[in-house]
Design a protein around this motif. Sequence first.
Motif, short mmCIF file in Angstrom:
data_model
loop_
_atom_site.label_atom_id
_atom_site.label_comp_id
_atom_site.label_asym_id
_atom_site.label_seq_id
_atom_site.Cartn_x
_atom_site.Cartn_y
_atom_site.Cartn_z
N TYR A 106 -3.25 0.79 -0.13
CA TYR A 106 -3.99 -0.45 -0.38
C TYR A 106 -4.97 -0.69 0.77
CZ TYR A 106 -1.13 -1.67 -4.38
OH TYR A 106 -0.55 -1.67 -5.62
N ALA A 122 1.58 2.47 -0.21
CA ALA A 122 2.56 1.90 -1.15
C ALA A 122 3.37 3.00 -1.81
CB ALA A 122 1.83 1.08 -2.20
N SER A 139 12.57 -4.53 -3.33
CA SER A 139 11.24 -5.12 -3.42
C SER A 139 10.30 -4.45 -2.41
CB SER A 139 11.36 -6.61 -3.14
OG SER A 139 10.13 -7.23 -3.34
N GLY A 140 9.11 -4.11 -2.86
CA GLY A 140 8.11 -3.50 -1.98
C GLY A 140 8.23 -1.99 -1.85
N SER A 141 9.13 -1.38 -2.61
CA SER A 141 9.33 0.07 -2.47
C SER A 141 8.25 0.88 -3.21
CB SER A 141 10.73 0.47 -2.92
OG SER A 141 10.98 0.06 -4.25
N GLY A 142 7.40 0.22 -3.99
CA GLY A 142 6.28 0.94 -4.61
C GLY A 142 6.43 1.19 -6.10
N LYS A 143 7.42 0.57 -6.73
CA LYS A 143 7.71 0.83 -8.14
C LYS A 143 6.52 0.42 -9.04
CE LYS A 143 11.31 -1.94 -8.09
NZ LYS A 143 11.18 -2.50 -6.73
N THR A 144 6.05 -0.80 -8.84
CA THR A 144 4.96 -1.30 -9.68
C THR A 144 3.69 -0.48 -9.45
OG1 THR A 144 5.86 -3.53 -9.75
CG2 THR A 144 3.50 -3.33 -10.12
N THR A 145 3.41 -0.18 -8.19
CA THR A 145 2.22 0.61 -7.87
C THR A 145 2.28 1.95 -8.60
OG1 THR A 145 2.18 -0.45 -5.70
CG2 THR A 145 0.83 1.53 -5.97
N HIS A 168 15.49 -3.66 -10.74
CA HIS A 168 16.20 -3.80 -9.46
C HIS A 168 17.67 -3.48 -9.67
CE1 HIS A 168 13.39 -5.84 -6.73
NE2 HIS A 168 12.80 -6.19 -7.84
N1 LIG Z 1 -2.62 -5.82 -4.34
C1 LIG Z 1 -2.04 -5.39 -3.22
N2 LIG Z 1 -2.73 -5.40 -2.03
C2 LIG Z 1 -2.16 -4.94 -0.89
N3 LIG Z 1 -0.90 -4.44 -0.81
C3 LIG Z 1 -0.18 -4.43 -1.94
C4 LIG Z 1 -0.69 -4.89 -3.20
N4 LIG Z 1 0.26 -4.73 -4.16
C5 LIG Z 1 1.32 -4.20 -3.53
N5 LIG Z 1 1.05 -4.01 -2.22
C6 LIG Z 1 1.97 -3.42 -1.22
O1 LIG Z 1 2.38 -2.14 -1.67
C7 LIG Z 1 3.77 -1.95 -1.43
C8 LIG Z 1 4.48 -1.66 -2.76
O2 LIG Z 1 4.38 -2.79 -3.61
P1 LIG Z 1 4.86 -2.78 -5.12
O3 LIG Z 1 4.41 -4.04 -5.75
O4 LIG Z 1 4.44 -1.51 -5.73
O5 LIG Z 1 6.44 -2.78 -4.92
P2 LIG Z 1 7.63 -3.02 -5.97
O6 LIG Z 1 8.65 -1.97 -5.70
O7 LIG Z 1 7.08 -3.13 -7.34
O8 LIG Z 1 8.22 -4.43 -5.50
P3 LIG Z 1 8.94 -5.60 -6.39
O9 LIG Z 1 10.32 -5.09 -6.68
O10 LIG Z 1 8.95 -6.78 -5.50
O11 LIG Z 1 8.13 -5.81 -7.64
C9 LIG Z 1 4.26 -3.19 -0.71
O12 LIG Z 1 4.22 -2.94 0.67
C10 LIG Z 1 3.25 -4.23 -1.09
O13 LIG Z 1 3.12 -5.19 -0.08
#
Ligand SMILES: Nc1ncnc2c1ncn2[C@@H]1O[C@H](COP(=O)(O)OP(=O)(O)OP(=O)(O)O)[C@@H](O)[C@H]1O
Length: 261
Positions: free
Chosen positions: A14, A20, A40-46, A210
């Motif tokens: 990012y 991410a 949370s924040g492990s990168g799943k959504t990305t 989760h």
């Molecule tokens: N739009 C963005 N801009 C900057 N950093 C981002 C953005 N979206 C996610 N991140 C960062 O990328 C990393 C992975 O985020 P992501 O949303 O993929 O995690 P996640 O596993 O889906 O979390 P959750 O379980 O909370 O949904 C985190 O460090 C987050 O802060």
Amino acid sequence: MEKLLEVKDLTIQYDNKNYAVKNIDMDINYKEIISIVGESGSGKTTLVRSIINLLSPGAKIISGEMIFCGKNIQKYHKEQWRKLRGNEISMIFQNPGSYLNPIRKIGKQFIENIRSHRDTSKIQAVKKANNILGKMGFDDGDRIMNSYPYQLSGGMKQRVAIAMAIAMEPKLILADEPTSALDVITQTQIANELMDLRNTFDTSIVIVTHNIGFAAYMADRIMIMHDGEVVEYDNKSKVILEPKSLYTKGLLQTIPELKGW
Ligand SMILES: Nc1ncnc2c1ncn2[C@@H]1O[C@H](COP(=O)(O)OP(=O)(O)OP(=O)(O)O)[C@@H](O)[C@H]1O
Ligand SMILES: [Mg+2]
């Protein structure tokens, strides 16, 4: 055998320099259910958003390749993505409220959705929508089609969103925490309906959650993510009964009901 999807060495960063997702390799077989688990924040959504080319504007793919049905979809331009998304790959979001337009009846949205992907008459689209709502456990499709989103419960809205996502019989469905906002009974119902989907349509499904118990219930294989990396990706019984990493062992200890699984 050819894989449905192969992700190779994917790294996403990012704007704020956060990595991410780091060097991820992931393959999905035809008709397979994969669960991605991680804190949370492990990168799943990305990761899942990158598969359907819906990353937020600040995200940049640093390296990697994505091969879907033998084609390198990362090289696809806008028009090719418009055809692929919703047709071959669909996504279900955590909050169906953000997907459904609050001021338009479900039926109107559903029919428009179908007709944006297929050259079909309105009558045929209504028939198709009703049929799919039936498959998603609604025996009163007409009432649902005539409702506004606010007239439906959270679980009903999510089932409508799933019905829309599967209308084109995509080969791959990506679901980012599709049930985490719902009660346990509705969660189980939706899990069962998603599992039926793969039997009916041969769909492969990626479910982000989760909840490792939920992952174990649904998936063939489980991917554990931590800090943007894959720490484990194997058959669910392997991941649960013979976890390789300390991180997975720690996760498993948080759910006493899995003991003896
Ligand atoms: N739009 C963005 N801009 C900057 N950093 C981002 C953005 N979206 C996610 N991140 C960062 O990328 C990393 C992975 O985020 P992501 O949303 O993929 O995690 P996640 O596993 O889906 O979390 P959750 O379980 O909370 O949904 C985190 O460090 C987050 O802060
Ligand atoms: Mg997320």
